[in-house]
Design a protein around this motif. Structure first.
Motif, mmCIF file in Angstrom:
data_model
loop_
_atom_site.group_PDB
_atom_site.id
_atom_site.type_symbol
_atom_site.label_atom_id
_atom_site.label_comp_id
_atom_site.label_asym_id
_atom_site.label_seq_id
_atom_site.Cartn_x
_atom_site.Cartn_y
_atom_site.Cartn_z
ATOM 1 N N LEU A 43 0.809 -1.214 0.000
ATOM 2 C CA LEU A 43 0.000 0.000 0.000
ATOM 3 C C LEU A 43 0.851 1.276 0.000
ATOM 4 O O LEU A 43 0.625 2.171 -0.822
ATOM 5 C CB LEU A 43 -0.956 -0.010 1.199
ATOM 6 C CG LEU A 43 -1.831 1.236 1.375
ATOM 7 C CD1 LEU A 43 -2.684 1.486 0.143
ATOM 8 C CD2 LEU A 43 -2.700 1.112 2.624
ATOM 9 N N PRO A 44 1.846 1.422 0.889
ATOM 10 C CA PRO A 44 2.639 2.661 0.880
ATOM 11 C C PRO A 44 3.395 2.866 -0.435
ATOM 12 O O PRO A 44 3.501 3.990 -0.928
ATOM 13 C CB PRO A 44 3.612 2.471 2.051
ATOM 14 C CG PRO A 44 2.953 1.463 2.938
ATOM 15 C CD PRO A 44 2.240 0.545 2.012
ATOM 16 N N LEU A 45 3.938 1.789 -1.002
ATOM 17 C CA LEU A 45 4.664 1.905 -2.260
ATOM 18 C C LEU A 45 3.728 2.263 -3.404
ATOM 19 O O LEU A 45 4.087 3.029 -4.303
ATOM 20 C CB LEU A 45 5.398 0.595 -2.562
ATOM 21 C CG LEU A 45 6.531 0.229 -1.599
ATOM 22 C CD1 LEU A 45 7.026 -1.182 -1.866
ATOM 23 C CD2 LEU A 45 7.677 1.230 -1.710
ATOM 24 N N THR A 46 2.517 1.722 -3.370
ATOM 25 C CA THR A 46 1.518 2.060 -4.393
ATOM 26 C C THR A 46 1.125 3.524 -4.282
ATOM 27 O O THR A 46 1.034 4.240 -5.290
ATOM 28 C CB THR A 46 0.278 1.164 -4.243
ATOM 29 O OG1 THR A 46 0.678 -0.207 -4.301
ATOM 30 C CG2 THR A 46 -0.735 1.448 -5.338
ATOM 31 N N HIS A 47 0.911 3.986 -3.068
ATOM 32 C CA HIS A 47 0.569 5.385 -2.844
ATOM 33 C C HIS A 47 1.685 6.296 -3.333
ATOM 34 O O HIS A 47 1.430 7.329 -3.982
ATOM 35 C CB HIS A 47 0.307 5.633 -1.357
ATOM 36 C CG HIS A 47 0.187 7.075 -1.003
ATOM 37 N ND1 HIS A 47 1.194 7.768 -0.356
ATOM 38 C CD2 HIS A 47 -0.808 7.971 -1.217
ATOM 39 C CE1 HIS A 47 0.824 9.016 -0.186
ATOM 40 N NE2 HIS A 47 -0.385 9.171 -0.689
ATOM 41 N N ARG A 48 2.924 5.932 -3.054
ATOM 42 C CA ARG A 48 4.051 6.756 -3.491
ATOM 43 C C ARG A 48 4.110 6.856 -5.016
ATOM 44 O O ARG A 48 4.363 7.932 -5.571
ATOM 45 C CB ARG A 48 5.358 6.187 -2.948
ATOM 46 C CG ARG A 48 6.573 7.045 -3.272
ATOM 47 C CD ARG A 48 7.794 6.577 -2.523
ATOM 48 N NE ARG A 48 8.296 5.290 -2.999
ATOM 49 C CZ ARG A 48 9.388 4.706 -2.512
ATOM 50 N NH1 ARG A 48 10.067 5.261 -1.518
ATOM 51 N NH2 ARG A 48 9.784 3.542 -2.997
ATOM 52 N N ARG A 66 -2.608 6.282 5.940
ATOM 53 C CA ARG A 66 -2.318 6.823 7.274
ATOM 54 C C ARG A 66 -2.473 5.750 8.346
ATOM 55 O O ARG A 66 -1.667 5.673 9.291
ATOM 56 C CB ARG A 66 -3.228 8.026 7.555
ATOM 57 C CG ARG A 66 -2.833 9.280 6.774
ATOM 58 C CD ARG A 66 -3.607 10.483 7.259
ATOM 59 N NE ARG A 66 -4.977 10.477 6.754
ATOM 60 C CZ ARG A 66 -5.370 11.093 5.640
ATOM 61 N NH1 ARG A 66 -4.495 11.772 4.915
ATOM 62 N NH2 ARG A 66 -6.624 11.049 5.250
ATOM 63 N N ASN A 67 -3.498 4.916 8.224
ATOM 64 C CA ASN A 67 -3.690 3.828 9.193
ATOM 65 C C ASN A 67 -2.534 2.832 9.137
ATOM 66 O O ASN A 67 -2.078 2.318 10.167
ATOM 67 C CB ASN A 67 -5.009 3.108 8.915
ATOM 68 C CG ASN A 67 -6.219 3.958 9.254
ATOM 69 O OD1 ASN A 67 -6.132 4.885 10.060
ATOM 70 N ND2 ASN A 67 -7.345 3.653 8.633
ATOM 71 N N SER A 68 -2.061 2.568 7.936
ATOM 72 C CA SER A 68 -0.922 1.667 7.770
ATOM 73 C C SER A 68 0.317 2.229 8.454
ATOM 74 O O SER A 68 1.037 1.513 9.166
ATOM 75 C CB SER A 68 -0.633 1.437 6.281
ATOM 76 O OG SER A 68 0.567 0.720 6.093
ATOM 77 N N ILE A 109 10.709 3.348 7.336
ATOM 78 C CA ILE A 109 9.895 2.276 7.931
ATOM 79 C C ILE A 109 8.460 2.314 7.430
ATOM 80 O O ILE A 109 7.757 1.298 7.465
ATOM 81 C CB ILE A 109 9.894 2.331 9.477
ATOM 82 C CG1 ILE A 109 9.204 3.598 9.985
ATOM 83 C CG2 ILE A 109 11.274 2.201 10.046
ATOM 84 C CD1 ILE A 109 8.919 3.557 11.468
ATOM 85 N N ARG A 110 8.013 3.461 6.932
ATOM 86 C CA ARG A 110 6.620 3.584 6.487
ATOM 87 C C ARG A 110 6.369 2.916 5.145
ATOM 88 O O ARG A 110 5.215 2.734 4.745
ATOM 89 C CB ARG A 110 6.229 5.062 6.402
ATOM 90 C CG ARG A 110 6.288 5.809 7.722
ATOM 91 C CD ARG A 110 6.088 7.291 7.505
ATOM 92 N NE ARG A 110 7.152 7.843 6.665
ATOM 93 C CZ ARG A 110 7.190 9.112 6.247
ATOM 94 N NH1 ARG A 110 6.231 9.946 6.588
ATOM 95 N NH2 ARG A 110 8.190 9.516 5.487
ATOM 96 N N MET A 111 7.434 2.545 4.426
ATOM 97 C CA MET A 111 7.275 2.025 3.075
ATOM 98 C C MET A 111 6.999 0.526 3.019
ATOM 99 O O MET A 111 6.649 0.003 1.965
ATOM 100 C CB MET A 111 8.532 2.339 2.247
ATOM 101 C CG MET A 111 8.668 3.789 1.850
ATOM 102 S SD MET A 111 7.306 4.340 0.767
ATOM 103 C CE MET A 111 6.333 5.324 1.918
#
Length: 371
Positions: A43-48, A66-68, A109-111
């Motif tokens: 999800l974070p990589l897709t959002h980026r 944000r929840n992730s 770490i968020r990725m």
């Protein structure tokens, strides 16, 4: 999620991870895309990728991101506390995945989302590490198996390892790993980090033993392979061969090339091409995985058929077949619970397999069609 929407959004997801130019249509199913991104841990990589292309992202998707990030921070804070506790008792730890891997491979770490913490300790420290966790309120959720044990506290799962996989799958040079490990830190807390080659081989083995069901595990392999700088690609292949992990390397590289074409270094691909037989066996195995013939690699004999299929040496193939029928911890526990002498577990094992899976599944696993 309709089948058509799932296919369309799956293609979009892959484009995000490949770094391809993105265009959205009016009928983009954001819920389907979100579900797929969460299932595959990307999800974070897709959002980026979506943000980098200047695309308008709905609030539904942004809230999930944000929840992730909040969930990742909870685990990162827990890891920080655990590392401090282990250091207090002079227990060295190698975090296997989680926040440390996210920082190491992705720079943030968020990725890379994670749902648990995997911590490797020396086998000589395992009992002390168990005691430390239980005294801190962690509850063992199952008995120890042949390489790890699970603990839970406040909804957080910690997998305490003294190995990285069942010895029945592939060997892993743990003594060498500890000898080559380097001192590092996470948020000022001490830890040990695998060498670049060991980290790549571990992630490839981890992906293979589960049959690569998640895109994030393919990305982990991709990033880890590209991060190897401590030796040449040819030496990397030789190290994998020396450790009995040659086909783990070939299969992982083939999977990366299938899903993320042109991501791997050209000199690594040239080093792998020296062995066409190993390449062909890896391609056959990856085709089976992508065709959905292996499942998740858990709870069935198909993963053993995959191991046989990617093995190129007949002697090792027969050894692996025989190993499939060697009793496991579960077999010994079953015989004990039924008051059957331990020495008869070897005779009981085939009957338990037949009762659980049936003769056709066992035969196909032991003698895959292309072997």
């Amino acid at each position: 999620m309709s089948g058509e929407a799932a296919i369309r959004e799956a293609e979009l997801l892959i484009q995000c991870l490949r770094g391809s130019p993105l265009t959205l249509t009016r009928d983009t199913d954001w819920r389907a895309l979100l579900a797929l991104a969460e299932i595959h841990g990307v999800l974070p990589l897709t959002h980026r990728a979506l943000a980098a292309n200047g695309l308008e992202i709905p609030e539904l998707f942004l809230n999930a991101v944000r929840n992730s990030q909040s969930s990742i921070e909870v685990l990162a804070a827990q890891l920080e506390q655990l590392l401090a506790s282990f250091a207090e008792y002079s227990i060295e730890v190698i975090p296997l995945k989680g926040p440390v891997l996210a920082v190491t491979l992705y720079g943030d770490i968020r990725m890379r989302p994670c749902t648990d913490l995997d911590l490797l300790v020396r086998i000589s420290d395992f009992t002390r590490a168990e005691t430390l966790l239980t005294s801190a309120g962690w509850i063992a959720s199952s008995p120890a198996d042949v390489y790890h044990r699970k603990f839970v506290r406040n909804g957080i799962l910690v997998e305490l390892h003294f190995g990285v996989a069942s010895p029945r799958s592939f060997p892993f040079d743990l003594n060498g790993v500890w000898g080559r490990a380097q001192s590092s830190t996470f948020r000022s807390q001490p830890l040990k980090a695998m060498s670049e080659v060991d980290r790549a081989l571990f992630l490839l083995l981890h992906g293979l033993k589960h049959a690569y069901p998640k895109l994030i595990w393919i990305l982990d392999a991709d990033f880890a392979l590209n991060a190897v700088r401590e030796c040449s690609p040819r030496e990397f292949v030789e190290r994998a061969r020396a450790q009995g992990l040659e086909q783990v390397l070939y299969t992982g590289c083939t999977m990366v090339e299938e899903v993320l074409p042109r991501h791997l270094p050209e000199d690594l691909l040239l080093a792998l091409a020296v062995s066409p037989k190993a390449m062909q066996a890896a391609h056959t195995g990856v085709e089976r995985i992508l065709a959905g013939e292996i499942g998740t690699g858990r709870g069935g004999p198909e993963i053993w058929g995959l191991y046989l299929q990617i093995e190129t040496e007949p002697r090792k193939r027969w050894n692996r077949r025989l190993m499939f029928f060697i009793p496991t911890i579960e077999d010994y526990r079953w015989t004990a619970s039924h008051r059957i002498p331990r020495g008869l577990a070897l005779l009981v094992r085939p009957f338990r397999l037949l009762a659980k899976y049936g003769i056709r599944r066992i035969w196909r696993a032991a003698f895959p069609s292309s072997v």
